[in-house]
Enzyme design. Structure first.
Site, PDB file in Angstrom:
ATOM      1  CG  HIS A 110      64.893 -39.486 -13.992  1.00 43.44           C
ATOM      2  ND1 HIS A 110      63.711 -38.973 -14.477  1.00 43.44           N
ATOM      3  CD2 HIS A 110      65.865 -38.661 -14.450  1.00 43.44           C
ATOM      4  CE1 HIS A 110      63.956 -37.885 -15.184  1.00 43.44           C
ATOM      5  NE2 HIS A 110      65.254 -37.676 -15.198  1.00 43.44           N
ATOM      6  CG  ASP A 112      60.732 -39.056 -11.817  1.00 47.31           C
ATOM      7  OD1 ASP A 112      61.851 -39.586 -12.024  1.00 47.31           O
ATOM      8  OD2 ASP A 112      60.616 -37.916 -11.347  1.00 47.31           O
ATOM      9  CG  ASP A 143      64.546 -35.202 -18.553  1.00 53.77           C
ATOM     10  OD1 ASP A 143      65.158 -36.047 -17.873  1.00 53.77           O
ATOM     11  OD2 ASP A 143      64.237 -34.072 -18.124  1.00 53.77           O
ATOM     12  CD  GLU A 178      66.086 -35.550 -12.166  1.00 53.88           C
ATOM     13  OE1 GLU A 178      66.940 -34.646 -12.132  1.00 53.88           O
ATOM     14  OE2 GLU A 178      65.061 -35.486 -12.869  1.00 53.88           O
ATOM     15  CD  GLU A 179      62.255 -34.485 -14.476  1.00 54.01           C
ATOM     16  OE1 GLU A 179      62.594 -33.401 -13.941  1.00 54.01           O
ATOM     17  OE2 GLU A 179      62.653 -34.833 -15.598  1.00 54.01           O
ATOM     18  CG  HIS A 443      61.966 -30.159 -17.648  1.00 53.39           C
ATOM     19  ND1 HIS A 443      62.386 -29.612 -16.446  1.00 53.39           N
ATOM     20  CD2 HIS A 443      62.452 -31.417 -17.662  1.00 53.39           C
ATOM     21  CE1 HIS A 443      63.098 -30.505 -15.785  1.00 53.39           C
ATOM     22  NE2 HIS A 443      63.153 -31.618 -16.523  1.00 53.39           N
TER      23      HIS A 443
END
Length: 473
Positions: A110, A112, A143, A178-179, A443
């Site tokens: 992903h 995003d 990520d 996705e996030e 994150h």
């Protein structure tokens, strides 16, 4: 270059592993440069952020896919968000058809990213990729823009070594939300089912045992996230005039939340299950180091440490709406809202776990507090069938790509959309891999990618693609 098989048919001559690995090494500087350019794009799917950045990000990924020269078609697409009038965020779908009876592999990642949070907590700007001490720092560096570039770099390497003998079918699906909960994911799969259909699916959005040891994720916890609003009074009142007799919402919230855990921090909610499964050796000191414990902090829960993370439920309060410290006054609060995020043991559905949580909270509501539940988001866990040929081939590629035997991992986090993949493509073998190591801090501020781990991850995937190209269905 071709050679006859035992039946007299012409089949591609597989390049040596050394040729594939040489192509990976040669292409690595370009891959890292492209990764840096992706990291500079602050593409976040939340409506509060500039959505044109996500469009930039999708177009950049589409350009990378087109430039490989491998795909028959590259498109930027959106799907509807079910139950709304909205379209989801832009995703990239690139496809090439399999030839000569070869399988098809779907590569997922992903583009995003999570919001950066407080910029002051970053040692270098979150969207300015910076290399130091063997790591690339930046939001999305691990990520999951590194997942995108692992796919692109491995496709480049295999294309270079195989040339016209590349018969493997490849679908590249790079999601854009996705996030943000993959809200249009299921609809995207339904809209593009034929283009996405594959014999094996690589989901490059997980982690590894450590920076030098690869991991194949074979179990994932599910999730149940929701907002809980606690009300006790019609309006705020003076805490000196009524404190001690009138129950304020903060007191009720604290008392209520405390019932969710036992004294050792393990979950105390009837109806939340645990999975019984062996776990590798993993000591407390490793946990302290990887999770960033303060010196006096002690672990929570019971059982082996990895069973707590992989196979048991956990509950975390991740947000709260109440009067801030700066604005505090001598007032009884009439209402408090919290966001509760529960991780659900593999094998239990998100729906069942949420029902247990709501039942527990209603049964334990103190002082007759009024409870309201909203913004419920549920996802199921995942257990991999490890008996398939693609799993065996992936483990072998990991061992050769890293030079270390891989570890089968459980992951405490959740990837709920995998349930959608299983539903739409029940015959596909799903391989959950990743480029992160335990110090990537996905994150969190100062997210980073371990560069050697990235190199090994690209080598692994390139070997896997080259070997799959040699397989007939």
């Amino acid at each position: 270059m071709t050679s006859p098989d035992p039946h007299g048919h012409e089949t591609p001559t597989r390049p040596s592993d050394e040729a594939v690995l040489e192509a990976v090494a040669t292409g690595l500087p370009a891959a890292l440069s492209d990764l840096g350019r992706l990291v500079r794009i602050p593409g976040m799917a939340w409506p509060a952020f500039d959505q044109t950045q996500l469009e930039r990000s999708a177009e950049a990924v589409a350009s990378l896919a087109e430039d490989t020269g491998v795909f028959d078609e590259v498109r930027v697409l959106r799907a509807a968000v079910p139950g709304t009038d909205e379209l989801g965020q832009p995703a990239v779908l690139a496809t090439r058809a399999a030839r000569n009876g070869r399988p098809t592999i779907l590569l997922y990642a992903h583009h995003d990213v999570q919001p950066p949070g407080d910029d002051a907590l970053w040692e270098t700007p979150p969207f300015e990729p910076t290399v130091r001490d063997g790591r690339l720092y930046g939001r999305g560096a691990a990520d999951d823009k590194a997942g995108i570039m692992a796919h692109i770099a491995s496709v480049r390497a295999v294309s270079e070594t195989l040339g016209d003998d590349l018969d493997l079918g490849i679908a590249l699906f790079i999601e854009g939300e996705e996030e943000y909960g993959s809200r249009s994911f299921g609809q995207f799969l339904a809209d593009n089912r034929d283009a996405l259909r594959a014999d094996a699916i690589v989901v490059a959005d997980s982690g590894n045992w450590d920076s030098v040891t690869p991991g194949l994720t074979v179990s994932l916890r599910g999730n149940a996230r929701f907002t809980l609003r606690v009300r006790t009074l019609e309006h705020a009142s003076h805490s000196g005039m009524f404190g001690g007799a009138a129950p304020d919402a903060m007191l009720a919230t604290i008392r209520l939340l405390s019932t969710l855990w036992n004294d050792d921090g393990s979950v105390a909610v009837d109806g939340l299950s645990a999975r019984e499964a062996p776990t590798p050796e993993y000591g407390e000191q490793t946990l302290r180091d990887e999770a960033g414990f303060l010196p006096g902090t002690t672990p929570i829960g019971d059982g082996t440490i990895l069973s707590r993370i992989w196979n048991k439920p956990s509950i975390t309060v991740i947000g709260i709406d109440a009067t801030s410290v700066a604005a505090a006054s001598n007032t009884l609060l009439p209402e408090v809202a919290v966001v509760i995020s529960a991780r659900v043991a593999p094998g239990q559905s998100g729906e069942e776990a949420y029902a247990a949580l709501e039942r527990h909270l209603r049964e334990h509501s103190p002082f007759g507090a009024e409870l309201t539940f909203s913004d419920v988001d549920l996802g199921n866990g995942f257990l991999v069938d490890t008996s398939g040929w693609a799993v065996t081939m992936t483990r072998e590629a990991m061992e050769d790509g890293y030079g270390v035997e891989p570890v089968d991992l459980g992951v405490g986090g959740s990837i709920p959309f995998i349930a959608d993949l299983v539903r739409e493509f029940p015959e596909a073998q799903i391989l959950v891999t990743g480029v992160e190591d335990p110090h990537s801090r996905a994150h969190s501020p100062n997210e980073s990618l371990h560069l050697d781990t990235f190199r090994h991850a690209v080598a692994t995937e390139a070997l896997l693609l080259a070997r799959m190209n040699d397989r007939r269905l």
